[in-house]
Design a protein around this motif. Structure first.
Motif, PDB file in Angstrom:
ATOM      1  N   THR A 107       0.823  -1.210   0.000  1.00  0.00           N
ATOM      2  CA  THR A 107       0.000   0.000   0.000  1.00  0.00           C
ATOM      3  C   THR A 107       0.859   1.263   0.000  1.00  0.00           C
ATOM      4  O   THR A 107       0.483   2.265  -0.589  1.00  0.00           O
ATOM      5  CB  THR A 107      -0.936   0.013   1.221  1.00  0.00           C
ATOM      6  OG1 THR A 107      -0.160  -0.181   2.418  1.00  0.00           O
ATOM      7  CG2 THR A 107      -1.976  -1.089   1.114  1.00  0.00           C
ATOM      8  N   ARG A 109      -7.785  -4.791  -0.683  1.00  0.00           N
ATOM      9  CA  ARG A 109      -6.752  -4.843   0.359  1.00  0.00           C
ATOM     10  C   ARG A 109      -6.488  -6.283   0.785  1.00  0.00           C
ATOM     11  O   ARG A 109      -7.404  -7.068   0.944  1.00  0.00           O
ATOM     12  CB  ARG A 109      -7.190  -4.038   1.587  1.00  0.00           C
ATOM     13  CG  ARG A 109      -7.169  -2.534   1.385  1.00  0.00           C
ATOM     14  CD  ARG A 109      -7.331  -1.816   2.715  1.00  0.00           C
ATOM     15  NE  ARG A 109      -7.481  -0.392   2.538  1.00  0.00           N
ATOM     16  CZ  ARG A 109      -6.463   0.459   2.371  1.00  0.00           C
ATOM     17  NH1 ARG A 109      -5.222  -0.026   2.382  1.00  0.00           N
ATOM     18  NH2 ARG A 109      -6.676   1.739   2.205  1.00  0.00           N
ATOM     19  N   HIS A 134      -4.171  -7.165   3.850  1.00  0.00           N
ATOM     20  CA  HIS A 134      -3.286  -6.679   4.888  1.00  0.00           C
ATOM     21  C   HIS A 134      -2.598  -5.395   4.412  1.00  0.00           C
ATOM     22  O   HIS A 134      -3.270  -4.429   4.093  1.00  0.00           O
ATOM     23  CB  HIS A 134      -2.296  -7.768   5.300  1.00  0.00           C
ATOM     24  CG  HIS A 134      -2.997  -8.984   5.832  1.00  0.00           C
ATOM     25  ND1 HIS A 134      -3.451  -9.088   7.120  1.00  0.00           N
ATOM     26  CD2 HIS A 134      -3.344 -10.151   5.216  1.00  0.00           C
ATOM     27  CE1 HIS A 134      -4.041 -10.238   7.302  1.00  0.00           C
ATOM     28  NE2 HIS A 134      -3.994 -10.913   6.164  1.00  0.00           N
ATOM     29  N   GLN A 135      -1.291  -5.366   4.325  1.00  0.00           N
ATOM     30  CA  GLN A 135      -0.586  -4.138   3.925  1.00  0.00           C
ATOM     31  C   GLN A 135      -0.297  -4.094   2.424  1.00  0.00           C
ATOM     32  O   GLN A 135       0.567  -3.336   1.980  1.00  0.00           O
ATOM     33  CB  GLN A 135       0.724  -4.017   4.707  1.00  0.00           C
ATOM     34  CG  GLN A 135       0.532  -3.912   6.211  1.00  0.00           C
ATOM     35  CD  GLN A 135      -0.352  -2.740   6.616  1.00  0.00           C
ATOM     36  OE1 GLN A 135      -0.156  -1.619   6.149  1.00  0.00           O
ATOM     37  NE2 GLN A 135      -1.325  -3.001   7.468  1.00  0.00           N
TER      38      GLN A 135
END
Length: 250
Positions: free
Chosen positions: A130, A161, A163-164
């Motif tokens: 991200t 999404r 997680h990151q």
């Protein structure tokens, strides 16, 4: 429409005076917007997307922003309550609203938006952290936390999404598809070099920086000099059938 007259339109079945007047007004507005956009030239991703979204009704903008291109979509009933309508009404009108956006994206007047989403798709690839996506959005002049960013990411991907990370939800898929490509490398080479892995990930659309992050976060591979291999916590090397198998939770 340019070849039609009010009289010829009234001769069509099921078209009355009110409908013909609405058609003429809509056609006139389309011409006005197209001429304005053509005269203005490129305005940047944020302004171009805002201009396109501005051609949607408040109702359509709300259901699409909350249900379609939001990275965390709201429940149907919540969106319906926002608009003061039934959940059935939102569900029934959603496909029509989405078709309207696709029409606008295909319109030459909004070519800049189509070009920006294509550029974002190439930059993000099948998946990316991200933080890296935020950097790319900033490069385009778009607020990474804003609704325009979600709009562009949806039509560039769509992305979701994990997680990151963000990953595309289109086939052949995001993170799992990349892991499958790595498994094919493992079948051929039990000790691949950095370049071998980077080439395999580049073929999946990952940039070099993203590729290294992917190897570190989504696999059990570790680098020994210029060779990559899997190890257990004890330091014993894992067999080839267990290579690249660790995936983020979920």
């Amino acid at each position: 429409m340019a070849r039609q007259t009010p009289e010829s339109l009234l001769e069509l079945p099921k078209l009355g005076v009110t409908a013909v007047e609405a058609l003429i007004d809509t056609a006139g507005e389309a011409v006005r917007v197209t001429r304005y956009i053509g005269a203005a030239g490129p305005v940047g991703a944020e302004a171009a997307a805002t201009r396109l979204i501005g051609q949607l009704s408040h109702y359509d903008r709300t259901i699409l922003a909350r249900r379609v291109w939001a990275l965390q979509p709201e429940p149907l009933q919540v969106v319906a309550d926002r608009l003061g309508v039934s959940a059935t009404s939102v569900a029934r009108n959603l496909p029509r609203a989405l078709d309207r956006v696709r029409e606008l994206l295909a319109d030459p007047a909004h070519q800049e938006v189509a070009e920006q989403t294509a550029a974002l798709r190439r930059a993000v690839g099948p998946c990316a952290p991200t933080a890296a996506v935020s950097v790319e959005l900033c490069r385009l002049g778009v607020d990474p936390e804003g609704g325009i960013a979600e709009f562009l990411l949806h039509f560039a991907g769509p992305y979701a999404r994990r997680h990151q990370w963000l990953e595309t939800t289109q086939e052949p898929g995001g993170i799992r598809a990349v892991l499958s490509a790595l498994n094919r490398v493992a079948d051929r080479d039990h000790a691949p070099t950095t370049q071998t892995l980077l080439d395999a990930l580049a073929a999946q659309g990952l940039a070099a920086g993203t590729a290294i992050s992917f190897l570190q976060e989504h696999t059990d591979l570790r680098c020994f000099g210029d060779v990559w291999g899997c190890v257990q916590q004890s330091g014993v090397r894992v067999g080839p059938d267990q290579r690249y198998r660790r995936v983020v939770a979920g």
